[in-house]
Design an enzyme around this catalytic site. Sequence first.
Site, mmCIF file in Angstrom:
data_model
loop_
_atom_site.group_PDB
_atom_site.id
_atom_site.type_symbol
_atom_site.label_atom_id
_atom_site.label_comp_id
_atom_site.label_asym_id
_atom_site.label_seq_id
_atom_site.Cartn_x
_atom_site.Cartn_y
_atom_site.Cartn_z
ATOM 1 N N LYS A 4 0.897 -1.028 -0.029
ATOM 2 C CA LYS A 4 -0.071 0.100 0.113
ATOM 3 C C LYS A 4 0.896 1.243 -0.055
ATOM 4 O O LYS A 4 0.423 2.172 -0.597
ATOM 5 C CB LYS A 4 -0.731 0.001 1.147
ATOM 6 C CG LYS A 4 -2.208 -0.920 1.005
ATOM 7 C CD LYS A 4 -3.297 -0.896 2.340
ATOM 8 C CE LYS A 4 -4.294 -1.725 1.718
ATOM 9 N NZ LYS A 4 -5.299 -1.451 3.014
ATOM 10 N N ASP A 17 -10.854 2.786 1.371
ATOM 11 C CA ASP A 17 -11.046 2.238 2.799
ATOM 12 C C ASP A 17 -12.010 3.254 3.779
ATOM 13 O O ASP A 17 -12.890 2.831 4.414
ATOM 14 C CB ASP A 17 -9.865 2.050 3.194
ATOM 15 C CG ASP A 17 -9.222 0.511 2.825
ATOM 16 O OD1 ASP A 17 -9.966 -0.189 2.537
ATOM 17 O OD2 ASP A 17 -7.907 0.467 3.245
HETATM 18 P P1 NAP Z 1 -0.607 -2.977 7.880
HETATM 19 O O1 NAP Z 1 -0.340 -1.613 7.208
HETATM 20 O O2 NAP Z 1 0.466 -3.860 7.869
HETATM 21 O O3 NAP Z 1 -0.496 -2.716 9.558
HETATM 22 C C1 NAP Z 1 -0.746 -3.511 10.272
HETATM 23 C C2 NAP Z 1 -1.012 -2.941 11.733
HETATM 24 O O4 NAP Z 1 -1.458 -4.040 12.691
HETATM 25 C C3 NAP Z 1 0.239 -2.103 12.410
HETATM 26 O O5 NAP Z 1 -0.331 -0.982 13.115
HETATM 27 C C4 NAP Z 1 0.795 -3.079 13.233
HETATM 28 O O6 NAP Z 1 1.539 -2.609 14.248
HETATM 29 C C5 NAP Z 1 -0.117 -3.786 13.874
HETATM 30 N N1 NAP Z 1 0.035 -5.137 14.381
HETATM 31 C C6 NAP Z 1 0.395 -6.029 13.622
HETATM 32 N N2 NAP Z 1 0.624 -7.293 14.321
HETATM 33 C C7 NAP Z 1 0.735 -6.823 15.818
HETATM 34 C C8 NAP Z 1 0.941 -7.540 16.967
HETATM 35 N N3 NAP Z 1 1.353 -8.804 16.920
HETATM 36 N N4 NAP Z 1 0.675 -6.932 17.830
HETATM 37 C C9 NAP Z 1 0.300 -5.702 18.044
HETATM 38 N N5 NAP Z 1 -0.081 -4.887 16.774
HETATM 39 C C10 NAP Z 1 0.232 -5.627 15.719
HETATM 40 O O7 NAP Z 1 -2.136 -3.377 7.699
HETATM 41 P P2 NAP Z 1 -3.312 -2.604 7.289
HETATM 42 O O8 NAP Z 1 -3.608 -2.507 5.795
HETATM 43 O O9 NAP Z 1 -3.056 -1.456 8.051
HETATM 44 O O10 NAP Z 1 -4.506 -3.606 7.881
HETATM 45 C C11 NAP Z 1 -4.469 -3.959 9.165
HETATM 46 C C12 NAP Z 1 -5.868 -4.905 9.545
HETATM 47 O O11 NAP Z 1 -6.961 -4.174 8.840
HETATM 48 C C13 NAP Z 1 -5.669 -6.174 8.587
HETATM 49 O O12 NAP Z 1 -6.571 -7.225 9.545
HETATM 50 C C14 NAP Z 1 -6.528 -6.071 7.429
HETATM 51 O O13 NAP Z 1 -7.250 -7.300 7.130
HETATM 52 C C15 NAP Z 1 -7.830 -5.039 8.154
HETATM 53 N N6 NAP Z 1 -8.436 -4.518 7.082
HETATM 54 C C16 NAP Z 1 -9.891 -4.429 7.040
HETATM 55 C C17 NAP Z 1 -10.356 -4.032 5.931
HETATM 56 C C18 NAP Z 1 -11.784 -4.060 5.915
HETATM 57 O O14 NAP Z 1 -12.472 -3.663 4.773
HETATM 58 N N7 NAP Z 1 -12.670 -4.607 6.721
HETATM 59 C C19 NAP Z 1 -9.776 -2.978 5.000
HETATM 60 C C20 NAP Z 1 -8.141 -2.721 5.262
HETATM 61 C C21 NAP Z 1 -7.674 -3.339 6.302
HETATM 62 P P3 NAP Z 1 3.217 -2.089 14.147
HETATM 63 O O15 NAP Z 1 2.986 -0.657 13.395
HETATM 64 O O16 NAP Z 1 3.604 -2.067 15.323
HETATM 65 O O17 NAP Z 1 3.798 -3.176 13.082
#
Ligand code: NAP
Length: 273
Positions: free
Chosen positions: A65, A101
Amino acid sequence: MKHVYLLGYPVAHSISPAMQNAAFAALGMNWEYALLSLPREDLPRALARVRRDDCIGLNVTIPHKAAMFELLDDVGESARRIGAVNTLVKRDGKLIGENTDAYGFMQSLRDARVEPRGMRVAVLGAGGAARAVVFALAEAGAASIAIVNRTASRAELLGDKLKDEFPRLDISVNAVESLRDANLIVNATSVGMSPNADNSPMPCAFPRQAIAFDLVYRPLQTRFLRDAQQAGAQTINGLGMLVHQGAASFKLWTGRDAPVEVMFEAARREVER
Ligand code: NAP
């Protein structure tokens, strides 16, 4: 046949193909949505092909992204402000980055009849999805936004960007105590996602009056939402946001209104499979 791809690495378990292909079929369109699992170093070559062939656009997911920004010809207003791209549209041979989003998140709140204006909000996470969520909530008139993230520097970066755009908004970063009096708590981390469905990102007990929104949609009932429900909170799972962001992307690619109910059905079936 025209093509749309989901570009990520890896993307094997996505629900989007079932949801988007059901939408194309419902409108009698000879289009196909398929997965494209490619590492970072292959992106320039993949995008060169997208510019040439019968591909209309892309969805972009983890971990591309942010990297996408440097490879695009232009970005739309929402993607520029949020600082993340989840949808690409080809217009006159040019690749334009968009973000759906934030729209998906707000539409899902509306479906649940939640009005964030004046609310004290806490967002767990500072990745691409969290960026979209905090900008949507700031624009919708939240009274305060607390960003809590495992990696403090990422939360600070996001807090600074938000302060630049919304100088009068009450913003706090990594203040866990802000969760205790929040009206709306959003999990925008990937914690709790299958197969680690027993994990929760919540660092304290749920406040009784809060609304809990989990962006995770696999499983639908996460540990985060279960704990919130037990504390008496209203809960919203990630399915509605997934469908609405997909419907907005569909409209950008095709110029047609998406059959949202068909997409809901297909997405629900796929999650529960
Ligand atoms: P991303 O950019 O990779 O960000 C991941 C986030 O999760 C970061 O803040 C990361 O913290 C945190 N994280 C990951 N593993 C962790 C752990 N073990 N303990 C604490 N924090 C942790 O991903 P993203 O695109 O933002 O997506 C995040 C989530 O939203 C995913 O589950 C995705 O499937 C979901 N999502 C859903 C929709 C929907 O339409 N429902 C749309 C978009 C995303 P750090 O910064 O410390 O690594």
